[in-house]
Design an enzyme around this catalytic site. Structure first.
Site, PDB file in Angstrom:
ATOM      1  N   CYS A   1       0.800  -1.226   0.000  1.00 31.42           N
ATOM      2  CA  CYS A   1       0.000   0.000   0.000  1.00 31.42           C
ATOM      3  C   CYS A   1       0.832   1.275   0.000  1.00 31.42           C
ATOM      4  O   CYS A   1       0.287   2.374  -0.048  1.00 31.42           O
ATOM      5  CB  CYS A   1      -0.939  -0.001   1.199  1.00 31.42           C
ATOM      6  SG  CYS A   1      -2.060  -1.418   1.185  1.00 31.42           S
TER       7      CYS A   1
ATOM      8  N   HIS B   1      -2.421   8.500   5.631  1.00 31.46           N
ATOM      9  CA  HIS B   1      -2.661   7.135   5.153  1.00 31.46           C
ATOM     10  C   HIS B   1      -4.073   6.732   5.556  1.00 31.46           C
ATOM     11  O   HIS B   1      -4.813   6.197   4.739  1.00 31.46           O
ATOM     12  CB  HIS B   1      -1.610   6.192   5.743  1.00 31.46           C
ATOM     13  CG  HIS B   1      -1.688   4.798   5.225  1.00 31.46           C
ATOM     14  ND1 HIS B   1      -1.642   4.499   3.882  1.00 31.46           N
ATOM     15  CD2 HIS B   1      -1.797   3.606   5.870  1.00 31.46           C
ATOM     16  CE1 HIS B   1      -1.735   3.186   3.715  1.00 31.46           C
ATOM     17  NE2 HIS B   1      -1.825   2.623   4.910  1.00 31.46           N
TER      18      HIS B   1
ATOM     19  N   GLU C   1      -0.606   6.190  13.225  1.00 28.43           N
ATOM     20  CA  GLU C   1      -0.277   7.360  12.410  1.00 28.43           C
ATOM     21  C   GLU C   1      -0.442   8.644  13.219  1.00 28.43           C
ATOM     22  O   GLU C   1       0.375   9.568  13.116  1.00 28.43           O
ATOM     23  CB  GLU C   1      -1.147   7.408  11.160  1.00 28.43           C
ATOM     24  CG  GLU C   1      -0.753   8.531  10.209  1.00 28.43           C
ATOM     25  CD  GLU C   1      -1.439   8.451   8.861  1.00 28.43           C
ATOM     26  OE1 GLU C   1      -0.994   9.160   7.933  1.00 28.43           O
ATOM     27  OE2 GLU C   1      -2.429   7.699   8.719  1.00 28.43           O
TER      28      GLU C   1
ATOM     29  N   LYS D   1      -9.298   8.534   1.840  1.00 27.11           N
ATOM     30  CA  LYS D   1      -9.803   7.162   1.737  1.00 27.11           C
ATOM     31  C   LYS D   1     -11.209   7.042   2.295  1.00 27.11           C
ATOM     32  O   LYS D   1     -11.920   6.077   1.991  1.00 27.11           O
ATOM     33  CB  LYS D   1      -8.872   6.194   2.465  1.00 27.11           C
ATOM     34  CG  LYS D   1      -7.517   5.982   1.793  1.00 27.11           C
ATOM     35  CD  LYS D   1      -6.690   4.965   2.560  1.00 27.11           C
ATOM     36  CE  LYS D   1      -5.327   4.706   1.912  1.00 27.11           C
ATOM     37  NZ  LYS D   1      -4.384   5.829   2.088  1.00 27.11           N
TER      38      LYS D   1
ATOM     39  N   HIS E   1      -9.736   2.414  -0.197  1.00 25.70           N
ATOM     40  CA  HIS E   1      -8.289   2.205  -0.171  1.00 25.70           C
ATOM     41  C   HIS E   1      -7.865   1.516  -1.466  1.00 25.70           C
ATOM     42  O   HIS E   1      -8.173   0.344  -1.692  1.00 25.70           O
ATOM     43  CB  HIS E   1      -7.921   1.361   1.041  1.00 25.70           C
ATOM     44  CG  HIS E   1      -6.447   1.228   1.275  1.00 25.70           C
ATOM     45  ND1 HIS E   1      -5.488   1.768   0.441  1.00 25.70           N
ATOM     46  CD2 HIS E   1      -5.747   0.593   2.263  1.00 25.70           C
ATOM     47  CE1 HIS E   1      -4.288   1.488   0.896  1.00 25.70           C
ATOM     48  NE2 HIS E   1      -4.415   0.774   1.999  1.00 25.70           N
TER      49      HIS E   1
ATOM     50  N   PHE F   1       1.878  -3.273   4.128  1.00 25.15           N
ATOM     51  CA  PHE F   1       2.224  -4.552   4.732  1.00 25.15           C
ATOM     52  C   PHE F   1       3.707  -4.829   4.491  1.00 25.15           C
ATOM     53  O   PHE F   1       4.292  -4.419   3.485  1.00 25.15           O
ATOM     54  CB  PHE F   1       1.402  -5.679   4.112  1.00 25.15           C
ATOM     55  CG  PHE F   1      -0.032  -5.734   4.565  1.00 25.15           C
ATOM     56  CD1 PHE F   1      -0.504  -4.947   5.601  1.00 25.15           C
ATOM     57  CD2 PHE F   1      -0.929  -6.597   3.950  1.00 25.15           C
ATOM     58  CE1 PHE F   1      -1.824  -5.004   6.018  1.00 25.15           C
ATOM     59  CE2 PHE F   1      -2.253  -6.668   4.352  1.00 25.15           C
ATOM     60  CZ  PHE F   1      -2.701  -5.878   5.389  1.00 25.15           C
TER      61      PHE F   1
END
Length: 421
Positions: A167, A310, A321, A342, A347, A406
């Site tokens: 991502c 994010h 975050e 998002k 996403h 990830f």
């Protein structure tokens, strides 16, 4: 080759295919209004799955960008990348002639490649007909083919790269393209991300991880970053492509400049294959690296006037975050508007960073901050100014865009208003 002195880098073209619009303007309008792209899955029968919603691209016709025969030989992520690249190139006004081609390249991120193509051909294989596997199966599904075919389209003979950092891939792609121009003598780069993996296997896999929302009755409310009642992200698809150009070259030809790319930072969590550390160290290191990189252009922390987070709508990521932003900016963090687009687009996985970099450039160009939608009951751990529900008029001097993936891979971009640094 390496420049004796770093060059300035301009954003001169934008192209977008998203769940809320098939071009830049419609996407920007939906993001500002907070109109969600999430809805029931229509690409396959999802009735047996826990999650039956997604943020699908709607009404996309690949034949507007490639001929019918070529479209049949391309996975959707490739089609989205080509479409967004063509929009971005048209927006830039660039003509790639034989001489420029040697100093022009392409870096496109992708998280999972042609998973739709893989699943379709696997079904053919398991049905006992291996002879019916498409001869185009391999080039349709490998992740570098979006960059490869964009390179073919524009005869780009500089670096042609695919970034596969989950991502964070789109952000890493823009960052690498930025460095190639600033530090290594290239003049034009197409960059960003593309993804199209709303498939049974992907949705079932994310369900097993408990990573995606199961708010099936209210898809438009399912993506709710920083909200106490969030239950996972909404999987999306699409592409976001930017055209970067060496500043003096762009200026000399009278190009429209949306923003200057000021800095890029990357890091690894070195912690876990999906979860970030609770102290946010990896995110902190990427933010600090981006700020240090941008300091070469005179930027200080106080210049950051907006953060495109994010903000996935997952429990640990949103909290981490927030902690990272507080650690990096200290008390200043409370005064910086932070929002997650998002909440509207879903996403886009490997394409998210490309789309969000384009949105960040538009923030600088248009002087409006997109809202975070569905923030009804803020999580006490998420206590910054998240621009809830309503867009805000503000023209920041610089913006930061965060992406975390990830494998503990992190990327952060910093863009500045043209002429501000």
């Amino acid at each position: 080759m390496r420049n004796a002195s770093p060059k300035k880098v301009a954003v001169v073209g934008l192209g977008v295919v998203s769940p809320v619009g098939l071009d830049v303007e419609s996407t920007w309008a939906a993001v500002l209004r907070g109109v969600s792209g999430a809805g029931p899955i229509t690409k396959f029968d999802a009735s047996s799955l826990k999650t039956r919603i997604a943020a699908e691209v709607k009404g996309f016709n690949p034949e507007l960008y490639v001929d019918k025969k070529a479209a049949r030989r391309q996975d959707a992520f490739i089609q989205y990348a080509l479409a967004a690249s063509k929009m971005a190139m048209a927006d830039s006004g660039l003509i790639i002639d034989e001489e420029l081609a040697k100093k022009a390249g392409c870096v496109i991120g992708c998280g999972l490649g042609g998973l739709t193509t893989i699943e379709a051909n696997h079904s053919i294989l398991t049905s006992g007909r291996p002879d019916r596997i498409s001869p185009f199966f391999i080039p349709m599904m490998i992740g570098n083919m979006a960059a490869g075919l964009v390179g073919v389209e524009y005869q780009l003979r500089g670096p042609n790269l695919m970034v596969g950092t989950a991502c964070a891939a789109g952000t890493h792609a823009v960052g690498q393209a930025f460095w190639l121009i600033r530090d290594h003598g290239y003049e034009v780069m197409l960059c960003g991300g593309a993804e199209a993996v709303i498939t049974p296997l992907a949705v079932a896999g994310f369900n097993s991880m408990k990573a995606i929302s199961t708010r099936n009755a209210e898809p438009e409310k399912a993506s709710r970053p920083f909200d106490l009642n969030r239950d996972g992200f909404v999987i999306g698809e699409g592409a976001g492509i930017l055209v970067l150009e060496e500043w003096s070259r762009a200026e000399a030809r009278g190009a429209k400049i949306y923003a200057e790319v000021l800095g890029f930072g990357a890091s690894g969590d070195a912690f876990h294959f999906t979860a970030p550390p609770e102290d946010g160290l990896g995110a902190i290191l990427a933010m600090e690296a981006a700020l240090e990189d941008a300091a070469q252009r005179g930027l200080t922390k106080a210049d950051i006037g907006y953060v495109n987070a994010h903000g996935t709508s997952t429990d640990i990521n949103d909290a981490v975050e927030t902690r990272a932003l507080r650690t990096v900016f200290g008390k200043m963090a409370e005064k910086i508007p932070v929002s997650s687009t998002k909440s509207v687009t879903g996403h886009l996985l490997g394409a998210a960073g490309g789309l969000e970099a384009a949105i960040s450039a538009l923030v600088l160009d248009r002087g409006q901050i997109p809202p975070t939608m569905n923030l009804d009951d803020p999580d006490p751990r998420c206590d910054l100014d998240y621009v809830p529900k309503v867009a805000r008029t503000l023209k920041p001097k610089a913006v930061m865009s965060d992406s975390f993936g990830f494998g503990g891979t992190n990327g952060v971009l910093i863009l500045g208003a043209p002429g501000a640094f």
